[in-house]
Design a protein around this motif. Structure first.
Motif, PDB file in Angstrom:
ATOM      1  N   GLU A   1      -1.435  20.444 -11.382  1.00  0.00           N
ATOM      2  CA  GLU A   1      -1.081  21.854 -11.445  1.00  0.00           C
ATOM      3  C   GLU A   1      -1.074  22.455 -10.048  1.00  0.00           C
ATOM      4  OE1 GLU A   1      -3.931  23.560 -14.078  1.00  0.00           O
ATOM      5  OE2 GLU A   1      -5.650  22.852 -12.931  1.00  0.00           O
ATOM      6  N   PRO A   2      -0.328  23.550  -9.867  1.00  0.00           N
ATOM      7  CA  PRO A   2      -0.261  24.191  -8.545  1.00  0.00           C
ATOM      8  C   PRO A   2      -1.630  24.705  -8.115  1.00  0.00           C
ATOM      9  CG  PRO A   2       1.519  24.967  -9.971  1.00  0.00           C
ATOM     10  CD  PRO A   2       0.575  24.184 -10.840  1.00  0.00           C
ATOM     11  N   LEU A   3      -1.862  24.709  -6.813  1.00  0.00           N
ATOM     12  CA  LEU A   3      -3.157  25.129  -6.288  1.00  0.00           C
ATOM     13  C   LEU A   3      -3.425  26.604  -6.577  1.00  0.00           C
ATOM     14  CD1 LEU A   3      -5.471  23.727  -4.868  1.00  0.00           C
ATOM     15  CD2 LEU A   3      -4.499  24.423  -2.675  1.00  0.00           C
ATOM     16  N   ASP A   4      -2.395  27.424  -6.629  1.00  0.00           N
ATOM     17  CA  ASP A   4      -2.597  28.843  -6.935  1.00  0.00           C
ATOM     18  C   ASP A   4      -3.120  29.032  -8.358  1.00  0.00           C
ATOM     19  OD1 ASP A   4      -1.950  30.011  -4.500  1.00  0.00           O
ATOM     20  OD2 ASP A   4       0.193  30.016  -4.936  1.00  0.00           O
ATOM     21  N   VAL A   5      -2.721  28.157  -9.275  1.00  0.00           N
ATOM     22  CA  VAL A   5      -3.249  28.224 -10.643  1.00  0.00           C
ATOM     23  C   VAL A   5      -4.740  27.932 -10.630  1.00  0.00           C
ATOM     24  CG1 VAL A   5      -3.186  27.127 -12.927  1.00  0.00           C
ATOM     25  CG2 VAL A   5      -1.047  27.640 -11.719  1.00  0.00           C
ATOM     26  N   VAL A   6      -5.142  26.944  -9.845  1.00  0.00           N
ATOM     27  CA  VAL A   6      -6.557  26.578  -9.726  1.00  0.00           C
ATOM     28  C   VAL A   6      -7.347  27.740  -9.124  1.00  0.00           C
ATOM     29  CG1 VAL A   6      -8.173  25.000  -8.609  1.00  0.00           C
ATOM     30  CG2 VAL A   6      -6.015  24.135  -9.529  1.00  0.00           C
ATOM     31  N   ARG A   7      -6.800  28.333  -8.091  1.00  0.00           N
ATOM     32  CA  ARG A   7      -7.465  29.450  -7.412  1.00  0.00           C
ATOM     33  C   ARG A   7      -7.669  30.624  -8.370  1.00  0.00           C
ATOM     34  NH1 ARG A   7      -5.826  33.723  -3.793  1.00  0.00           N
ATOM     35  NH2 ARG A   7      -7.250  33.920  -2.003  1.00  0.00           N
TER      36      ARG A   7
END
Length: 448
Positions: A407-413
């Protein structure tokens, strides 16, 4: 996905040697004993949080998935193992065909965790799972420590952005991983271009004291920077005299000056003086950025100061005093035989000194109150209670050897911001204390 995405030199062919010698000797002995193919369940967890911390942050999961994909014993790796006589030829032959074909479940990256939380569960044959222990732990222990420090700093900073700038304070490859973990924990940007290149993290930076010292005087340095980067740049004003530098900066760039950076002195006092001076000079929109060995406590102490952003280096990339999370990777269940249909038997280490483990393949759920605020981490091996069925934490990451949860890092953030926001308010307190919610166990049995 190639090894460069892991922060590795491009000439590293695989992640297979990111392991310990004894992983391979265990494999050799298990192959000889006929137990290597027994279905096994390993879990990654920590018995306690670092002293004084209220919660942990899961970070590095995406890098773990890349590492598992790239865990291959190519000709060069096999040649090294053969030359050093690490394992015998039969084991080398087995390694040559190695591909992880099992399943991995885990807390989604960015989620918070507590003592005993089964942060990651690896299932497959003993042989294929045991090899992954070291690389999984090295990534999760490092990245989660950095993310936890970043999260505490983000809480202390409130709405003010944080800049990660610790690349010069750690190993060059660790710096890239630290930037990624800091972004997960709430930092907005990084100074590290490799992190920007590999993970898409926004990068920032203007100049250091060396640039000012290069020029005959401060005015010439500021003029050169403004001519090159524009009036919206950030000028470093503490090389000589801060008051004189601020006056010169506004004279050179005008009231449109983007920001000034303060890197030394009593930051609280200096920031107030600089803000007053900027306002008097008409630079009311010019921001103030502070750096200089900040940690979460220093950031909190500046909450009342007219500061617009913080740059953090050393304390961040060293986990603000806790550079590891002390996670372990333990066998918790294994089949009675190599028969694929053989039932799993809970197993666990039982020893003195606080290292006792709990056997069994576990689930985890977070119980919340009527307002959706977490009140307990619940871990069990039996059926999941109906009231917790939709609160389970583990998600499937790898299925049959195939990654299914990138998943995209912005989703994780964003996930981390939400998870932290659902903790009791005391989670954001910087004073030392116990885990902000208790860990409750149901239907578990201790190791024997």
């Amino acid at each position: 996905m190639n090894t460069a995405d892991l922060g590795l030199p491009v000439d590293v062919p695989s992640t297979a040697l990111f392991t310990d010698h004894y992983e391979l000797t265990m494999l050799q002995a298990a192959l000889k004993a006929g137990t290597a193919d027994r279905r096994s369940v390993f879990e990654c967890f920590t018995r306690r949080l670092p002293e004084g911390r209220r919660y942990g942050v899961v970070a590095g999961t995406g890098r773990v998935l890349d590492a598992v994909e790239n865990f291959r014993f190519d000709a060069d790796v096999l040649g090294f193992l053969r030359e050093r006589n690490v394992v015998n030829e039969e084991t080398l032959e087995w390694l040559a065909a190695y591909r992880f074909s099992g399943d991995v479940w885990g807390y989604p990256e960015g989620e918070v965790y507590f003592p005993g939380s089964p942060i990651m569960r690896v299932e497959g044959s003993f042989a294929e799972c045991v090899l992954l222990e070291t690389v999984i732990l090295s990534i999760l222990n490092h990245d989660s420590a950095i993310a936890a420090a970043a999260s505490r700093m983000a809480s202390a900073a409130g709405d003010r952005p944080l800049i990660e700038m610790g690349a010069r304070r750690t190993h060059e490859l660790a710096a890239v991983a630290a930037s990624r973990a800091a972004y997960v924990g709430g930092f907005a940007t990084t100074s590290d271009l490799a992190a920007g290149f590999r993970y898409g993290i926004p990068t920032v930076g203007t100049s250091a004291h060396a640039f000012t010292l290069l020029h005959d005087n401060e005015r010439d340095a500021f003029q050169a920077q403004v001519d090159s980067l524009g009036r919206n740049t950030t000028l470093l004003v503490d090389t000589y005299d801060v008051t004189e530098a601020v006056r010169t900066a506004v004279e050179v760039a005008g009231p449109e000056l983007g920001a000034v950076r303060i890197d030394s002195g009593d930051l609280l006092l200096v920031a107030h003086r600089v803000r007053q001076q900027l306002d008097e000079l008409g630079a009311v929109n010019t921001k103030i950025v502070v750096t200089s060995d900040l940690d979460e406590y220093a950031i909190a102490s500046l909450a009342a100061a007219p500061v617009d952003a913080y740059g953090v280096g050393t304390q961040l990339v060293t986990g603000s005093g806790h550079p590891t999370c002390s996670m372990v990777y333990k066998l918790v269940a294994r089949a009675e035989s190599a028969d694929p249909k053989a039932p799993l038997v809970p197993v666990a280490k039982k020893s003195s000194g606080g290292k006792t483990s709990i056997g069994g393949r576990k689930w985890a759920a977070r119980r919340v109150d009527d307002e959706g605020i977490a009140e307990a981490e619940v871990i069990g091996t039996g059926p999941v209670p109906a009231e917790l069925a939709d609160r389970q934490l583990l998600v499937e990451l790898v299925k049959g050897g195939e990654v299914v949860a990138r998943e995209p890092l912005d989703v994780v953030r964003d996930r981390h911001a939400g998870a932290r926001g659902n903790l009791p308010l005391s989670a954001t307190q910087l004073s030392r204390g116990e885990a902000v919610i208790p860990t409750e166990y149901v239907h578990l049995r201790s190791g024997s």
